[in-house]
Design an enzyme around this catalytic site. Sequence first.
Site, short mmCIF file in Angstrom:
data_model
loop_
_atom_site.label_atom_id
_atom_site.label_comp_id
_atom_site.label_asym_id
_atom_site.label_seq_id
_atom_site.Cartn_x
_atom_site.Cartn_y
_atom_site.Cartn_z
N GLY A 10 0.82 -1.21 0.00
CA GLY A 10 0.00 0.00 0.00
C GLY A 10 0.86 1.26 0.00
O GLY A 10 2.09 1.21 -0.09
N SER A 124 -4.30 6.73 13.64
CA SER A 124 -4.64 7.94 12.88
C SER A 124 -5.03 9.07 13.81
O SER A 124 -5.63 8.84 14.88
CB SER A 124 -5.82 7.61 11.96
N TYR A 148 -14.65 4.04 10.68
CA TYR A 148 -13.21 3.90 10.42
C TYR A 148 -12.40 4.33 11.65
O TYR A 148 -11.54 3.59 12.14
CB TYR A 148 -12.79 4.74 9.20
N LYS A 152 -10.03 2.15 14.56
CA LYS A 152 -8.66 2.46 15.03
C LYS A 152 -8.63 2.55 16.56
O LYS A 152 -7.69 2.05 17.20
CB LYS A 152 -8.17 3.78 14.43
P1 NAD Z 1 -3.45 1.70 1.54
O1 NAD Z 1 -4.85 1.31 1.29
O2 NAD Z 1 -2.65 2.27 0.44
O3 NAD Z 1 -2.63 0.47 2.14
C1 NAD Z 1 -3.24 -0.51 2.94
C2 NAD Z 1 -2.81 -1.87 2.37
O4 NAD Z 1 -3.40 -2.90 3.16
C3 NAD Z 1 -3.31 -2.07 0.93
O5 NAD Z 1 -2.22 -2.51 0.14
C4 NAD Z 1 -4.38 -3.15 1.06
O6 NAD Z 1 -4.44 -3.97 -0.09
C5 NAD Z 1 -3.91 -3.90 2.30
N1 NAD Z 1 -4.96 -4.58 3.05
C6 NAD Z 1 -6.14 -4.07 3.49
N2 NAD Z 1 -6.83 -4.99 4.16
C7 NAD Z 1 -6.08 -6.12 4.15
C8 NAD Z 1 -6.24 -7.42 4.70
N3 NAD Z 1 -7.36 -7.77 5.36
N4 NAD Z 1 -5.25 -8.33 4.55
C9 NAD Z 1 -4.14 -7.99 3.87
N5 NAD Z 1 -3.92 -6.78 3.33
C10 NAD Z 1 -4.89 -5.87 3.47
O7 NAD Z 1 -3.49 2.70 2.80
P2 NAD Z 1 -2.32 3.59 3.42
O8 NAD Z 1 -2.64 5.01 3.16
O9 NAD Z 1 -0.99 3.05 3.05
O10 NAD Z 1 -2.61 3.32 4.96
C11 NAD Z 1 -1.90 2.36 5.71
C12 NAD Z 1 -2.44 2.36 7.11
O11 NAD Z 1 -2.31 3.65 7.67
C13 NAD Z 1 -3.94 2.01 7.21
O12 NAD Z 1 -4.14 1.19 8.32
C14 NAD Z 1 -4.60 3.36 7.38
O13 NAD Z 1 -5.80 3.24 8.11
C15 NAD Z 1 -3.55 4.12 8.18
N6 NAD Z 1 -3.65 5.58 8.01
C16 NAD Z 1 -3.64 6.10 6.75
C17 NAD Z 1 -3.78 7.48 6.58
C18 NAD Z 1 -3.83 8.09 5.21
O14 NAD Z 1 -4.37 9.19 5.07
N7 NAD Z 1 -3.28 7.45 4.18
C19 NAD Z 1 -3.88 8.31 7.70
C20 NAD Z 1 -3.86 7.73 8.97
C21 NAD Z 1 -3.74 6.36 9.10
C1 WQD Z 2 -8.22 17.78 3.87
C2 WQD Z 2 -8.87 19.16 3.78
C3 WQD Z 2 -11.24 19.06 3.42
C4 WQD Z 2 -10.97 17.33 -0.59
C5 WQD Z 2 -8.95 12.14 5.97
C6 WQD Z 2 -9.52 11.15 6.95
C7 WQD Z 2 -8.54 10.87 8.04
C8 WQD Z 2 -7.17 10.48 7.49
C9 WQD Z 2 -6.70 11.35 6.38
C10 WQD Z 2 -6.88 8.09 7.68
C11 WQD Z 2 -10.20 19.25 4.52
C12 WQD Z 2 -10.55 19.71 2.24
C13 WQD Z 2 -10.67 17.84 0.64
C14 WQD Z 2 -11.57 18.17 -1.58
C15 WQD Z 2 -11.49 19.98 -0.01
N1 WQD Z 2 -7.15 9.14 6.99
N2 WQD Z 2 -10.92 19.15 0.93
N3 WQD Z 2 -11.79 19.46 -1.24
O1 WQD Z 2 -10.49 14.88 5.91
O2 WQD Z 2 -8.35 15.76 6.97
O3 WQD Z 2 -8.64 13.34 6.65
O4 WQD Z 2 -7.74 11.57 5.43
O5 WQD Z 2 -6.74 7.95 8.84
O6 WQD Z 2 -9.10 9.86 8.81
O7 WQD Z 2 -10.71 11.71 7.49
O8 WQD Z 2 -8.26 14.75 4.68
O9 WQD Z 2 -7.51 15.19 2.38
O10 WQD Z 2 -9.92 14.54 2.77
O11 WQD Z 2 -9.16 16.78 3.48
O12 WQD Z 2 -11.73 21.16 0.23
O13 WQD Z 2 -11.88 17.73 -2.69
O14 WQD Z 2 -9.17 19.43 2.41
O15 WQD Z 2 -12.46 19.69 3.68
O16 WQD Z 2 -10.29 20.54 5.05
P1 WQD Z 2 -9.04 14.77 6.09
P2 WQD Z 2 -8.72 15.26 3.25
#
Ligand code: NAD
Ligand code: WQD
Length: 358
Positions: A10, A124, A148, A152
């Site tokens: 991912g 997160s 979601y 977490k």
């Molecule tokens: P992503 O979707 O790119 O990566 C997650 C990976 O996990 C994917 O490759 C998916 O195929 C794999 N996966 C999902 N469920 C699975 C399962 N049951 N078994 C095996 N593989 C599985 O997401 P990411 O952005 O790389 O996020 C990684 C982690 O970080 C996630 O747990 C996400 O919740 C957390 N996170 C992400 C963000 C963000 O904004 N990207 C922010 C905060 C936390």
């Molecule tokens: C950022 C800012 C929007 C899109 C989300 C999840 C959070 C985390 C990260 C995993 C905000 C604004 C966005 C658009 C906009 N993921 N926006 N137009 O909402 O902070 O967080 O992703 O843990 O759980 O909720 O991120 O990138 O969606 O938005 O104006 O088309 O951009 O309102 O202020 P967010 P985002």
Amino acid sequence: MNILLTGGTGYIGSHTAVALAEAGHHVVLFDNFCNSQPDVAQRLHTLTGQALPLVEGDVRNTALLTHTLQAHQISAVIHFAGLKAVGESVAQPLDYYANNVQGSISLLQAMQAAQVNTLVFSSSATVYGEPHYLPLDETHPTAATNPYGRSKLHIEEILRDACAADPALRVLCLRYFNPVGAHASGLIGDNPRGVPNNLMPYLSRVAAGELPHVNVFGADYPTIDGTGVRDYIHVADLASGHLAALAHLAQRPGFDVINLGTGQGYSVLQMIDAFAAASGRPVPHRIVPRRAGDIAACYARPDKAARLLGWQATRTLQDMCRDTWHWQIRGAGHEQLEQLGSVPNLPPGNPQHSPHIP
Ligand code: NAD
Ligand code: WQD
């Protein structure tokens, strides 16, 4: 150290794989490809010069996980695997609890069976809910506002209980703020399917001409210019935070939570300006009503990470935008943007792709 990355193909997992391999660790990837592509392994081969072992499987398959931990003599796990789309989690909460919570329990059971005691978990900043104060430190009350985020929080609580029951266990939950950017090579990055929900990939597609304009969700927030403020952190900084987390866990058993953010917030309009400057392309926008569930501002107090991990983010907003754009034209938007030239020329990799270990 031999390290298993669940969700390793991912977005964040793949960047962390590069950082770990470059630091001399042996990385094993485990993924079911529900939100990634197996060809990431080839790209990682190109970047690291190593064929990282890749096991195709679901983290809910405890037997496969146990076998993988034993077969590769794993001593630490970084648990990225999970579903992460907030809106989808509201529509399909059971899928989110089954995948994220059940998957984490399965992983803990496999670790127990294989006697692996060290775990870094992808949490997160969403677990803080509506901020009571800013910047957010780790003692801020938690209150998730969607399934979601609640998944977490549940996992954090399960991990805390597991550590209380087993003094040998070492668990660090890293609460990421808003990960953005891509590897400087443009070979790996964030590749959301369909129209992106998150701001940065949306900006990137507008700049590329794939989408006509950015909808700015609200300009009446009590922020610098009325638009939402977030703590965007470069994914390469996040990756190095995982190295620091593993080094910390080697010294410190038990359970802890640590923010990974920059401490600096940027508004949506500031992001649009920065992206237009980095890409050299127009990024038109329209102000539309607020998005349901959004908060005005969210940014980290990153002091605990600096104090305990000796880690802090170093990359700038310009770096984040430049690398996202580079990924857009070299990786993510490869097919769509061939007319812009400069697409990657990937040598064939040879990842050990082991789809079915019993
Ligand atoms: P992503 O979707 O790119 O990566 C997650 C990976 O996990 C994917 O490759 C998916 O195929 C794999 N996966 C999902 N469920 C699975 C399962 N049951 N078994 C095996 N593989 C599985 O997401 P990411 O952005 O790389 O996020 C990684 C982690 O970080 C996630 O747990 C996400 O919740 C957390 N996170 C992400 C963000 C963000 O904004 N990207 C922010 C905060 C936390
Ligand atoms: C950022 C800012 C929007 C899109 C989300 C999840 C959070 C985390 C990260 C995993 C905000 C604004 C966005 C658009 C906009 N993921 N926006 N137009 O909402 O902070 O967080 O992703 O843990 O759980 O909720 O991120 O990138 O969606 O938005 O104006 O088309 O951009 O309102 O202020 P967010 P985002």
